[in-house]
Design a protein around this motif. Structure first.
Motif, short mmCIF file in Angstrom:
data_model
loop_
_atom_site.label_atom_id
_atom_site.label_comp_id
_atom_site.label_asym_id
_atom_site.label_seq_id
_atom_site.Cartn_x
_atom_site.Cartn_y
_atom_site.Cartn_z
N ALA A 1 0.83 -1.21 0.00
CA ALA A 1 0.00 0.00 0.00
C ALA A 1 0.86 1.26 0.00
O ALA A 1 0.51 2.26 -0.63
N SER A 2 2.01 1.22 0.68
CA SER A 2 2.89 2.39 0.66
C SER A 2 3.49 2.59 -0.73
O SER A 2 3.68 3.73 -1.17
N LYS A 3 3.76 1.50 -1.44
CA LYS A 3 4.26 1.62 -2.81
C LYS A 3 3.16 2.17 -3.72
O LYS A 3 3.42 2.97 -4.61
N ALA A 4 1.93 1.74 -3.51
CA ALA A 4 0.82 2.29 -4.30
C ALA A 4 0.68 3.79 -4.02
O ALA A 4 0.38 4.57 -4.94
N ALA A 5 0.92 4.20 -2.79
CA ALA A 5 0.88 5.63 -2.46
C ALA A 5 2.02 6.37 -3.17
O ALA A 5 1.83 7.49 -3.66
N LEU A 6 3.18 5.74 -3.28
CA LEU A 6 4.28 6.33 -4.03
C LEU A 6 3.88 6.51 -5.49
O LEU A 6 4.20 7.53 -6.12
N HIS A 7 3.15 5.55 -6.04
CA HIS A 7 2.67 5.67 -7.42
C HIS A 7 1.74 6.87 -7.55
O HIS A 7 1.80 7.60 -8.55
N ALA A 8 0.89 7.08 -6.56
CA ALA A 8 -0.03 8.23 -6.60
C ALA A 8 0.74 9.55 -6.53
O ALA A 8 0.42 10.49 -7.27
N ILE A 9 1.77 9.62 -5.71
CA ILE A 9 2.59 10.83 -5.63
C ILE A 9 3.33 11.04 -6.95
O ILE A 9 3.43 12.16 -7.45
N THR A 10 3.83 9.95 -7.52
CA THR A 10 4.54 10.04 -8.80
C THR A 10 3.60 10.54 -9.90
O THR A 10 3.97 11.39 -10.71
N ASP B 1 8.00 -3.52 -18.88
CA ASP B 1 6.97 -2.62 -18.34
C ASP B 1 6.18 -3.32 -17.24
O ASP B 1 5.90 -4.51 -17.31
N ILE B 2 5.83 -2.54 -16.24
CA ILE B 2 4.97 -2.98 -15.14
C ILE B 2 3.72 -2.13 -15.19
O ILE B 2 3.82 -0.90 -15.31
N PRO B 3 2.53 -2.72 -15.08
CA PRO B 3 1.33 -1.87 -15.04
C PRO B 3 1.27 -1.10 -13.74
O PRO B 3 1.68 -1.59 -12.69
N TRP B 4 0.75 0.13 -13.84
CA TRP B 4 0.63 0.96 -12.64
C TRP B 4 -0.38 0.36 -11.71
O TRP B 4 -0.34 0.37 -10.57
#
Length: 129
Positions: free
Chosen positions: A53-62, A126-129
């Motif tokens: 979940a913290s990585k998903a939050a990093l994706h949102a910030i990115t 590639d990795i999907p977001w």
């Protein structure tokens, strides 16, 4: 997450002065919401409120950085180093730190014509977001 945002905000004035600025955030494939939503994904049942979940939050910030910088030449990308041997996982990773850093360096050096908005792993996949 707040550290990434604080560094971004502190460095943005300098990045705006560069003719070839690039932001490379280091994430993990376990932060991919698309992948984790698939019940067939081997780590699907391990998705939880801490690391994934913290990585998903990093994706949102990115993504927020990408949107803020759309009208500029600053490139923003995500990279996963893979399952590297680090203290975080008790050195049980399958890849060396050198292998894990390979994609980070490649993306950081792509140059002004390189892509923005990508999420890749160390084999340039590639990795999907």
């Amino acid at each position: 997450m707040f550290g990434v945002l604080a560094v971004y905000q502190a460095m943005l004035p300098l990045l705006r002065l560069s003719s070839d600025a690039r932001i490379v955030n280091v994430s993990s494939g376990v932060g991919s919401l698309t992948t984790n939503a698939n019940p067939a994904f081997p780590y699907h049942k391990f998705y939880g409120p801490i690391d994934p979940a913290s990585k998903a939050a990093l994706h949102a910030i990115t993504l927020a950085m990408m949107i803020e910088l759309e009208s500029t030449e600053i490139k923003v990308n995500l990279v996963s180093p893979g399952f590297t041997k680090t203290n975080l996982n008790g050195y049980e990773g399958t890849e060396s730190v050198e292998d894990g850093s390979r994609e980070v360096v490649r993306v950081a050096l792509l140059g002004p014509d390189g892509p923005t908005g990508t999420f890749t792993r160390w084999e340039k996949a590639d990795i999907p977001w």
